[in-house]
Scaffold this motif. Sequence first.
Motif, mmCIF file in Angstrom:
data_model
loop_
_atom_site.group_PDB
_atom_site.id
_atom_site.type_symbol
_atom_site.label_atom_id
_atom_site.label_comp_id
_atom_site.label_asym_id
_atom_site.label_seq_id
_atom_site.Cartn_x
_atom_site.Cartn_y
_atom_site.Cartn_z
ATOM 1 N N SER A 102 0.903 5.170 -5.220
ATOM 2 C CA SER A 102 -0.096 5.663 -4.265
ATOM 3 C C SER A 102 0.448 5.843 -2.852
ATOM 4 N N LEU A 103 1.748 5.596 -2.657
ATOM 5 C CA LEU A 103 2.343 5.873 -1.345
ATOM 6 C C LEU A 103 2.719 7.349 -1.312
ATOM 7 N N PHE A 149 3.020 4.892 5.149
ATOM 8 C CA PHE A 149 2.719 3.499 4.835
ATOM 9 C C PHE A 149 1.251 3.385 4.399
ATOM 10 N N GLY A 150 0.921 2.288 3.716
ATOM 11 C CA GLY A 150 -0.464 2.055 3.307
ATOM 12 C C GLY A 150 -1.400 2.046 4.509
ATOM 13 N N GLY A 151 -2.510 2.740 4.374
ATOM 14 C CA GLY A 151 -3.499 2.785 5.458
ATOM 15 C C GLY A 151 -3.236 3.872 6.477
ATOM 16 N N ILE A 152 -2.141 4.601 6.310
ATOM 17 C CA ILE A 152 -1.809 5.694 7.228
ATOM 18 C C ILE A 152 -1.750 6.996 6.428
ATOM 19 N N GLY A 153 -2.166 8.088 7.067
ATOM 20 C CA GLY A 153 -2.061 9.396 6.416
ATOM 21 C C GLY A 153 -2.759 9.425 5.071
ATOM 22 N N ASP A 154 -2.018 9.742 4.033
ATOM 23 C CA ASP A 154 -2.611 9.903 2.710
ATOM 24 C C ASP A 154 -2.323 8.746 1.769
ATOM 25 N N SER A 155 -1.862 7.626 2.303
ATOM 26 C CA SER A 155 -1.616 6.451 1.452
ATOM 27 C C SER A 155 -2.697 5.402 1.685
ATOM 28 N N PRO A 156 -3.344 4.971 0.599
ATOM 29 C CA PRO A 156 -4.337 3.903 0.774
ATOM 30 C C PRO A 156 -3.647 2.571 1.094
ATOM 31 N N VAL A 157 -4.417 1.646 1.643
ATOM 32 C CA VAL A 157 -3.891 0.307 1.934
ATOM 33 C C VAL A 157 -3.291 -0.269 0.651
ATOM 34 N N PRO A 192 0.213 -6.040 7.481
ATOM 35 C CA PRO A 192 0.759 -4.685 7.358
ATOM 36 C C PRO A 192 2.285 -4.638 7.389
ATOM 37 N N LEU A 193 2.919 -5.433 8.263
ATOM 38 C CA LEU A 193 4.382 -5.378 8.342
ATOM 39 C C LEU A 193 5.011 -5.757 7.002
ATOM 40 N N ASP A 194 4.529 -6.826 6.408
ATOM 41 C CA ASP A 194 5.101 -7.268 5.121
ATOM 42 C C ASP A 194 4.877 -6.211 4.038
ATOM 43 N N ALA A 195 3.658 -5.670 4.010
ATOM 44 C CA ALA A 195 3.358 -4.630 3.003
ATOM 45 C C ALA A 195 4.243 -3.404 3.232
#
Lengths: 295, 264
Positions: A24-25, A77-85, A92-95
């Motif tokens: 999903s990234l 990254f997750g939560g940005i643009g088209d990638s879900p968290v 967030p840094l670790d993910a």
Amino acid sequence: MNERQEDTAKPPREQVVLFGAKHSLCGIVTHSATKVPRIPIVVLNTGIIHRVGHHRMYVTLARRWAAQGHPVVRFDFGGIGDSPVQSAELPPLDANLISIGEVCDWLESNLGQSQFVLIGLCSGADHSVIYAGQDKRVAGVVLVDPTIPRTFQFFLRDTIRRMMRPVVYLNLLTARGSTWARLRHRFGGHAAEPRDGQFAQPQLESPEAIAFLEQTYQKAITNGGEMLAVFTGGHSFQHNYRRQLWDALPNVKFGKQLDLRYFKDSDHTFTYVHHRERLFSLIDDWLDKKFPSSD
Amino acid sequence: MSPFFFGTSKRRLFGVYHPPRASRGGERAVVLCAPWGHEYIYAHRSMARLAITLAEAGFHVLRFDYYGTGDSGGNSTDVDLAGCRADIGMAIDELLDMSGAERVSLIGLRLGAALAVEVAATERGRIDQLVLWDPVITGPEYVTALFKAALNMPIGLADPRTISAARGGDHEICGFPLTEVQRREIAGIDILPFLPKLPKRWFALVTQPLGSHDALRSALGGTECRDDPHFEQIEDCAAWHENWPQNAGNVPTDVIARIGAWMT
């Protein structure tokens, strides 16, 4: 090749890939235009701007580097643009560090390459250097305006710069500006408290923060990574001279692996085309020198 | 959510398809038409949120990048309005094919709204509903706003918005090249003559007052229906404008909720 000349070039081969364990990234792989691919490049998000980058800069860069032989990945990254968290539990840094690893794994599995260059601006630079310290596959990092501690020389230059501005004296004489506002707030009863600077600036001058950054940069260097660090005049509240990285992290043995540049006249996101062209040329030259084509 | 490339080998477009996440008792589909330049960059987050909201309400949703923008093929200087309208047409074809719907709705933001108006007026048979979100109404007003935004960028640098004649004599708007040909074409936009040709159900939702809104209201004349007005102003932030750092990343949730409610 500049941004205006690209239209004559053959369109690059671009592929949508959903990276990561959850697939999903969201990312775009721009494939190398040469028979023997050069070292792949992974471009990281700048803040919350999605993978095309400010002014579509990363699309231009990806196609430029692909024409020179580098496979390039731009992803969110997750939560940005088209990638879900990606994780509700991890910070967030670790993910995001896990996500970078997943993209590198994909490159290794699908392109058969085991070394990579990471590039990032601002938070993307911070992510790049932190990740480089924990994965020996990262052979190089391009850090554009990474966040570094301010130094004695920084504050000295900053004070001199401020004292050179006529507005300082104008405000002093006309009772305007933040100093007067603070005085009014403190002694004037109902006066509103002035905002403290533009936004919550990072405070990295504590011994703990410096120790963390020294360890981070040293690990990236010890892992063998080449490092191109570019600073701009656009973040003059955080850095304002070329050698600040060396002064801020004095215990890091950068050796000859660090190439340090300072573009005083560029803003933080390289808004103007000619500033971007200068940055692109610098990175081209650095890539050619550090990771030459084997053709 | 499925990101993919579509279009032709010479005009490759990037799109993201959001399948419906609820049943609406019949296939309904929406194509989102993005703004241009720096407005596209800032609005991306809000457009993605709108797509998710509509998918959760049961719509098939496709958002995409015009040729020369975002992840699509081409360079920024390749963008032209006729090409963008053709791209919307390709996106409609793609979504009709993917969804099985017979008609689509269009939602356009800023320049995307002006493009959507012309497409809707010329392809009435395929367009169900139309939402104009902070639409560009007249080209001169928009061009003035673009140059004003470029002049007021908080980057502390001198203003090289006009590139020297030796390098083409073109312009730079908040990081994006704008050729003189593009500027002239954009300056020619006027959506008002197309209003009588729009599908019956459309509305403009605005967050920022513009001088041209009076002309839009006048053009509507006595056609306004009190229960389903064509023009509505709402208190919310502008998805396409970043006043960094105060509103960086803000999403206009009231606007998105209002569009979602109007669509359903």
